[in-house]
Scaffold this active site. Structure first.
Site, PDB file in Angstrom:
ATOM      1  N   CYS A  96       0.844  -1.205   0.000  1.00 62.78           N
ATOM      2  CA  CYS A  96       0.000   0.000   0.000  1.00 62.78           C
ATOM      3  C   CYS A  96       0.883   1.261   0.000  1.00 62.78           C
ATOM      4  O   CYS A  96       1.521   1.557  -0.993  1.00 62.78           O
ATOM      5  CB  CYS A  96      -0.969  -0.034   1.175  1.00 62.78           C
ATOM      6  SG  CYS A  96      -2.342   1.142   0.999  1.00 62.78           S
ATOM      7  N   HIS A 186      -3.633  -5.141   0.933  1.00 61.28           N
ATOM      8  CA  HIS A 186      -3.115  -5.575   2.236  1.00 61.28           C
ATOM      9  C   HIS A 186      -3.177  -7.102   2.378  1.00 61.28           C
ATOM     10  O   HIS A 186      -4.234  -7.654   2.694  1.00 61.28           O
ATOM     11  CB  HIS A 186      -3.909  -4.918   3.365  1.00 61.28           C
ATOM     12  CG  HIS A 186      -3.660  -3.457   3.492  1.00 61.28           C
ATOM     13  ND1 HIS A 186      -2.677  -2.940   4.314  1.00 61.28           N
ATOM     14  CD2 HIS A 186      -4.249  -2.396   2.873  1.00 61.28           C
ATOM     15  CE1 HIS A 186      -2.683  -1.615   4.205  1.00 61.28           C
ATOM     16  NE2 HIS A 186      -3.618  -1.266   3.338  1.00 61.28           N
ATOM     17  N   GLU A 188      -1.854  -8.846   4.736  1.00 60.71           N
ATOM     18  CA  GLU A 188      -1.794  -9.257   6.138  1.00 60.71           C
ATOM     19  C   GLU A 188      -3.164  -9.472   6.759  1.00 60.71           C
ATOM     20  O   GLU A 188      -3.279 -10.126   7.804  1.00 60.71           O
ATOM     21  CB  GLU A 188      -1.010  -8.230   6.963  1.00 60.71           C
ATOM     22  CG  GLU A 188      -1.688  -6.890   7.176  1.00 60.71           C
ATOM     23  CD  GLU A 188      -1.448  -5.885   6.063  1.00 60.71           C
ATOM     24  OE1 GLU A 188      -1.612  -4.680   6.317  1.00 60.71           O
ATOM     25  OE2 GLU A 188      -1.104  -6.309   4.935  1.00 60.71           O
ATOM     26  N   SER A 240       0.249  -9.675  38.472  1.00 62.91           N
ATOM     27  CA  SER A 240      -1.130  -9.187  38.484  1.00 62.91           C
ATOM     28  C   SER A 240      -2.132 -10.310  38.663  1.00 62.91           C
ATOM     29  O   SER A 240      -3.305 -10.053  38.907  1.00 62.91           O
ATOM     30  CB  SER A 240      -1.430  -8.465  37.163  1.00 62.91           C
ATOM     31  OG  SER A 240      -1.432  -9.395  36.090  1.00 62.91           O
ATOM     32  N   GLY A 241      -1.673 -11.550  38.512  1.00 64.63           N
ATOM     33  CA  GLY A 241      -2.590 -12.677  38.534  1.00 64.63           C
ATOM     34  C   GLY A 241      -2.953 -13.148  37.144  1.00 64.63           C
ATOM     35  O   GLY A 241      -3.633 -14.157  36.979  1.00 64.63           O
ATOM     36  N   GLY A 242      -2.508 -12.418  36.108  1.00 61.49           N
ATOM     37  CA  GLY A 242      -2.818 -12.785  34.737  1.00 61.49           C
ATOM     38  C   GLY A 242      -1.758 -13.673  34.109  1.00 61.49           C
ATOM     39  O   GLY A 242      -0.714 -13.956  34.699  1.00 61.49           O
ATOM     40  N   VAL A 243      -2.030 -14.098  32.883  1.00 56.46           N
ATOM     41  CA  VAL A 243      -1.130 -14.998  32.157  1.00 56.46           C
ATOM     42  C   VAL A 243       0.211 -14.323  31.881  1.00 56.46           C
ATOM     43  O   VAL A 243       1.274 -14.920  32.059  1.00 56.46           O
ATOM     44  CB  VAL A 243      -1.774 -15.444  30.821  1.00 56.46           C
ATOM     45  CG1 VAL A 243      -0.801 -16.304  30.018  1.00 56.46           C
ATOM     46  CG2 VAL A 243      -3.068 -16.197  31.078  1.00 56.46           C
ATOM     47  N   ASP A 244       0.162 -13.065  31.445  1.00 57.27           N
ATOM     48  CA  ASP A 244       1.370 -12.394  30.979  1.00 57.27           C
ATOM     49  C   ASP A 244       2.437 -12.279  32.063  1.00 57.27           C
ATOM     50  O   ASP A 244       3.592 -12.657  31.860  1.00 57.27           O
ATOM     51  CB  ASP A 244       1.026 -11.004  30.437  1.00 57.27           C
ATOM     52  CG  ASP A 244      -0.057 -11.049  29.376  1.00 57.27           C
ATOM     53  OD1 ASP A 244      -0.181 -12.094  28.713  1.00 57.27           O
ATOM     54  OD2 ASP A 244      -0.781 -10.060  29.220  1.00 57.27           O
ATOM     55  N   SER A 245       2.065 -11.749  33.218  1.00 57.52           N
ATOM     56  CA  SER A 245       3.060 -11.582  34.281  1.00 57.52           C
ATOM     57  C   SER A 245       3.513 -12.928  34.829  1.00 57.52           C
ATOM     58  O   SER A 245       4.662 -13.079  35.249  1.00 57.52           O
ATOM     59  CB  SER A 245       2.517 -10.697  35.403  1.00 57.52           C
ATOM     60  OG  SER A 245       1.398 -11.282  36.034  1.00 57.52           O
TER      61      SER A 245
END
Length: 527
Positions: A96, A186, A188, A240-245
């Site tokens: 593009c 595009h 993607e 934090s209790g989440g997956v990421d941390s």
């Protein structure tokens, strides 16, 4: 004194890994290009369009992709490119705006929007006019997503026409001697039916990719870079209790062991039973050194009377780091703060070329006087890649597939002012939702699901009495990477059971609504 972010993923140091870099020209979804390339087993990452030829040489990519973007090549502040990059002998694909930039810099002609009446927005039929390695294995006519105002009307010397559409005379072009390619659509996005095939052809047939990148490579790379960056110094991680941390914690422990101290801040905005679960899972099963801090009163006092979502995020982000400062002052020699910032957080918070959608708790809520350097090992990953990383690290499904949970916690799932009463309605209703989704066997099919206290009260009847209580919204979505999402088509009987349980078991709730909005136009979270 403020210290700078530490960029943990510096792909220029990956000398033994093939990579394709994507130069960022401002599309909100251009990071999907990098994601698609990674899906093929080739490492890819977004880089600034200001990158120099020398910096590209240091990275040593096998290919370069110029992303789309909202600018015109004729604008005074148009994003450009170091033209020495064209002399490096590296295959280039312009998408593009990237195709228009390639054309403009190499001597072709781009017509500004409206001058030739050639705007195209939405799906269009692409017609191949010549054989091309880039389009190998795709049909002569195919549906693609166009989104451009300006258009190429003359291609540069050495290029030839590959494809057109009804409203675009030059929809694809190539110079096979230089290995330069341009496409006006595009690839993607999933609306371009053969987009993955086109990107795969560029990566493998044109750039010579081997497809040997894996999450195991990422683990090895990050562990090595964390050790190099941290040395013998100490790191604090906020859980934090989440997956990421949680994934960051296990990754850091593997890299630096007891140099890591985790601080789990209970800000009073957690899900039901979350605090004890975090301590049991990460402290007990994985042996992380965790300091649990009950700071709920500090946070809730600061949030009293605040109803603006951005102010909530900033308050929580600021206080979170201040709590860290307080705890860090009790420790010696701590220099780094680790966060579970994801690629989607960085993009939605705005890059140099893209506007901010909303500030993220891991990106925009940090004070200028922060006393730590930031380590963000996941800031090039999408959510599903984080789950794959967790699995690679040996983490059990109960942790890896835990529902995503934002750093600000339930604060951004409560519309308006936060009160104990509202918090309790969200905690209890969310627990019921998660329980029933799991019972129905849908917890792997639905990407994310949670409840929201809308702040709206409505009249109801319970027993023989009139009620005037809160409306709870259920948000459930399906997604691949979190950048786009559709609302989940949950079975009616499941929704009915959830609704009946919430209004019967949760005090101060008398109405349930289901959010059927996709992303875009909505974001996943309500605030």
């Amino acid at each position: 004194m403020q210290k700078e972010r530490v960029i943990m993923t510096n792909i220029s140091t990956l000398n033994d890994v093939q990579k394709i870099i994507v130069l960022d020209y401002g599309s909100q979804y251009n990071q999907l290009i990098a994601r698609r390339i990674r899906e093929f087993g080739v490492f890819s990452e977004l880089k600034s369009h200001k990158i120099t030829a020398d910096e590209v040489r240091a990275i040593n990519p096998i290919g370069i992709i110029l992303s789309g973007g909202p600018n015109s090549v004729y604008a005074e502040d148009a994003f450009g490119i170091d033209e020495e990059i064209f002399e490096l002998g590296i295959p280039i694909l312009g998408i593009c705006y990237g195709m228009q930039l390639l054309t403009h810099k190499l001597g072709g002609k781009v017509v500004p929007a409206g001058e030739a009446g050639n705007r195209e927005y939405g799906q269009s039929t692409l017609r191949l006019r010549a054989q091309s390695e880039l389009f190998a294995g795709t049909p002569e006519e195919q549906v693609v997503l166009m989104s451009h105002g300006d258009a190429v009307t003359e291609i540069p010397e050495g290029f030839h026409l590959v494809a057109d559409s009804v409203d675009c005379p030059f929809a694809a072009m190539e110079d096979t001697k230089k290995n330069f390619y341009g496409i006006q659509f595009h690839p993607e996005v999933r609306h371009t039916v053969y987009g993955n095939d086109i990107l795969k052809n560029f990566a493998f047939s044109i750039c010579g990719a081997k497809g040997d990148w894996s999450m195991a490579n990422f683990v090895d790379m990050q562990i090595a870079q964390i050790r190099e960056t941290v040395g013998d110094r100490k790191v604090l991680l906020g859980l934090s209790g989440g997956v990421d941390s949680s994934v960051v914690g296990v990754l850091l422990q593997k890299a630096i062991g007891d140099q890591l101290t985790c601080i789990f801040v209970d800000h009073g905005l957690l899900r039901k039973g979350e605090g004890d679960q975090v301590m049991e899972m990460l402290g007990g099963k994985f042996g992380l050194n965790i300091i649990r801090v009950d700071a709920s009163k500090r946070f809730l006092d600061l949030l009293a009377g605040v109803d603006d979502p951005e102010k909530k995020r900033k308050i929580i982000g600021n206080e979170f780091v201040h709590v860290f400062d307080d705890e860090a002052s009790k420790l010696k020699g701590v220099d780094f703060l680790a966060q579970g910032t994801l690629y989607t957080d960085i993009i939605e918070s705005g890059t140099e070329t893209a506007q901010t959608i909303k500030s993220h708790h891991n990106v925009g809520g940090l004070p200028e006087d922060m006393q730590f350097e930031l380590i963000e090992p996941l800031n090039t990953l999408f959510k599903d890649e984080v789950r794959a990383l967790g699995t690679e690290l040996g983490m059990p499904d109960e942790v890896v597939w835990r529902q995503p949970f934002p750093g600000p916690g339930l604060a951004i799932r409560i519309m308006g002012e936060i009160t104990e009463e509202k918090l309790e309605t969200v905690r209890e209703s969310d627990a019921i939702l998660r329980e029933e989704i799991a019972k129905a066997g849908l917890d792997r099919d639905v990407w994310q699901y949670f409840t929201v206290n809308t702040g709206v009260r409505s009249v109801g009847v319970m027993g023989d009495g009139r009620t005037y209580d809160y409306t709870i919204a259920i948000r459930a979505i399906t997604s691949i990477d979190g950048m786009t999402a559709d609302f989940a088509k949950l079975p009616w009987e499941v929704l009915q059971k959830i609704s009946v349980r919430i209004v019967n078991e949760v005090d101060h709730v008398n109405r349930i609504v289901y959010d059927i909005t996709s992303k875009p136009p909505a974001t996943v979270e309500w605030e």
